[in-house]
Design a protein around this motif. Structure first.
Motif, mmCIF file in Angstrom:
data_model
loop_
_atom_site.group_PDB
_atom_site.id
_atom_site.type_symbol
_atom_site.label_atom_id
_atom_site.label_comp_id
_atom_site.label_asym_id
_atom_site.label_seq_id
_atom_site.Cartn_x
_atom_site.Cartn_y
_atom_site.Cartn_z
ATOM 1 N N ARG A 195 -21.802 58.373 -18.455
ATOM 2 C CA ARG A 195 -22.605 58.857 -19.571
ATOM 3 C C ARG A 195 -23.894 58.040 -19.671
ATOM 4 O O ARG A 195 -23.973 56.926 -19.157
ATOM 5 C CB ARG A 195 -21.846 58.733 -20.898
ATOM 6 C CG ARG A 195 -20.621 59.624 -21.040
ATOM 7 C CD ARG A 195 -20.007 59.459 -22.424
ATOM 8 N NE ARG A 195 -18.930 60.416 -22.671
ATOM 9 C CZ ARG A 195 -17.649 60.192 -22.389
ATOM 10 N NH1 ARG A 195 -17.294 59.034 -21.856
ATOM 11 N NH2 ARG A 195 -16.729 61.114 -22.644
ATOM 12 N N PHE A 196 -24.864 58.614 -20.356
ATOM 13 C CA PHE A 196 -26.116 57.902 -20.653
ATOM 14 C C PHE A 196 -26.812 57.415 -19.390
ATOM 15 O O PHE A 196 -27.467 56.359 -19.384
ATOM 16 C CB PHE A 196 -25.858 56.717 -21.595
ATOM 17 C CG PHE A 196 -24.934 57.031 -22.738
ATOM 18 C CD1 PHE A 196 -25.264 58.005 -23.675
ATOM 19 C CD2 PHE A 196 -23.722 56.379 -22.881
ATOM 20 C CE1 PHE A 196 -24.419 58.306 -24.726
ATOM 21 C CE2 PHE A 196 -22.867 56.672 -23.927
ATOM 22 C CZ PHE A 196 -23.217 57.642 -24.853
ATOM 23 N N GLY A 197 -26.658 58.165 -18.307
ATOM 24 C CA GLY A 197 -27.297 57.813 -17.054
ATOM 25 C C GLY A 197 -26.554 56.789 -16.224
ATOM 26 O O GLY A 197 -27.050 56.364 -15.172
ATOM 27 N N PRO A 234 -17.663 58.737 -12.586
ATOM 28 C CA PRO A 234 -17.102 59.813 -13.414
ATOM 29 C C PRO A 234 -16.736 59.294 -14.801
ATOM 30 O O PRO A 234 -16.539 58.097 -15.004
ATOM 31 C CB PRO A 234 -15.852 60.222 -12.630
ATOM 32 C CG PRO A 234 -15.433 58.964 -11.933
ATOM 33 C CD PRO A 234 -16.721 58.266 -11.562
ATOM 34 N N LYS A 235 -16.633 60.198 -15.756
ATOM 35 C CA LYS A 235 -16.158 59.840 -17.084
ATOM 36 C C LYS A 235 -14.675 59.487 -16.992
ATOM 37 O O LYS A 235 -13.893 60.217 -16.393
ATOM 38 C CB LYS A 235 -16.358 60.996 -18.058
ATOM 39 C CG LYS A 235 -17.822 61.339 -18.319
ATOM 40 C CD LYS A 235 -17.947 62.519 -19.264
ATOM 41 C CE LYS A 235 -19.410 62.883 -19.497
ATOM 42 N NZ LYS A 235 -19.551 64.061 -20.391
ATOM 43 N N VAL A 236 -14.312 58.364 -17.605
ATOM 44 C CA VAL A 236 -12.924 57.912 -17.494
ATOM 45 C C VAL A 236 -12.202 57.876 -18.833
ATOM 46 O O VAL A 236 -10.982 57.706 -18.871
ATOM 47 C CB VAL A 236 -12.843 56.521 -16.827
ATOM 48 C CG1 VAL A 236 -13.298 56.592 -15.386
ATOM 49 C CG2 VAL A 236 -13.685 55.502 -17.592
ATOM 50 N N THR A 237 -12.927 58.036 -19.936
ATOM 51 C CA THR A 237 -12.283 58.051 -21.246
ATOM 52 C C THR A 237 -13.182 58.774 -22.240
ATOM 53 O O THR A 237 -14.402 58.773 -22.098
ATOM 54 C CB THR A 237 -11.995 56.626 -21.765
ATOM 55 O OG1 THR A 237 -11.333 56.696 -23.036
ATOM 56 C CG2 THR A 237 -13.279 55.817 -21.923
ATOM 57 N N ASN A 238 -12.566 59.373 -23.231
ATOM 58 C CA ASN A 238 -13.305 59.993 -24.326
ATOM 59 C C ASN A 238 -13.275 59.126 -25.577
ATOM 60 O O ASN A 238 -13.766 59.547 -26.627
ATOM 61 C CB ASN A 238 -12.713 61.374 -24.647
ATOM 62 C CG ASN A 238 -12.977 62.381 -23.548
ATOM 63 O OD1 ASN A 238 -14.038 62.381 -22.936
ATOM 64 N ND2 ASN A 238 -12.006 63.236 -23.280
ATOM 65 N N ALA A 239 -12.686 57.941 -25.476
ATOM 66 C CA ALA A 239 -12.506 57.072 -26.644
ATOM 67 C C ALA A 239 -13.507 55.927 -26.630
ATOM 68 O O ALA A 239 -13.637 55.194 -25.651
ATOM 69 C CB ALA A 239 -11.091 56.519 -26.667
#
Length: 206
Positions: free
Chosen positions: A109-111, A115-120
């Motif tokens: 995220r944010f550049g 990969p994204k590893v958490t939504n928390a």
């Protein structure tokens, strides 16, 4: 041990120590003699649990020692049952401070690369309160398996026979998380965070 692991966030460690019943003074973020003694008591309790169980691989050991005392006991019992059942598992994640959780959230995220590893975010994960751990399944040659039947096998082998003490993310309906395990406290993350931060979370006797 635990004190060096959390020395960068004294307030966080005081809250963890309070939940385990070792620290009863002000939550002030100051590493004074009472915090030092509580940290020593925490480490002594962790070593007692370890001496009564088996010693695992280096990564699993490092992650287990970040957990609350109650979670350490359950995590060791869990991993022992899984390994005895023939599944090559390791504990690859334990307690994370809010800052560590935020750093994980920023991945992908944010550049930021990866990969994204958490939504928390920090304070929004059970990993932030000393009560949760993640496992990884590995091949005999040491290769990591990010998914596959081994995660279901590990749950079948490792969860307590009497049930209730530990919950598995693979049983969740809204967000299935097969590597994830946590103490079954019956609290939402919001209420868990509130109790953790105010010092009223009590994990003793679990």
């Amino acid at each position: 041990m635990s004190a060096p692991l959390f020395a960068g966030d004294v307030l966080f460690f005081q809250r963890l120590l309070r939940a385990d019943g070792f620290y009863k003074d002000d939550l002030d973020g100051d590493w004074g003699p009472k915090t030092e003694q509580a940290a020593r008591d925490f480490d002594a309790a962790a070593q007692q649990i370890r001496s009564q169980a088996r010693v695992f691989d280096t990564r699993s050991e490092g992650c287990i020692l970040t957990l609350s005392i109650a979670a350490q006991r359950h995590a060791r019992q869990f991993l022992g049952r899984v390994l005895d059942g023939g599944v090559l598992a390791r504990i690859i994640s334990g307690t994370r401070t809010y800052a560590e959780q935020d750093a994980l959230f920023r991945k992908g995220r944010f550049g930021n690369p990866g990969p994204k590893v958490t939504n928390a975010r920090g304070g929004q994960s059970n990993h932030n309160f000393g009560v949760a751990w993640d496992i990884g399944i590995f091949t005999a040659s040491g290769g990591y398996l990010g998914e596959g039947p081994g995660y279901d096998e590990a749950a079948a082998l490792g969860l307590p026979a009497d049930g209730g003490a530990v919950e598995w993310g693979g049983d969740w309906s809204s967000f299935v998380d097969r590597p994830h395990y946590q103490l079954a406290l019956g609290l939402s993350v919001t209420h868990l965070r509130q109790r953790f931060e105010e010092g009223s979370l009590d994990l003793t006797g679990l």
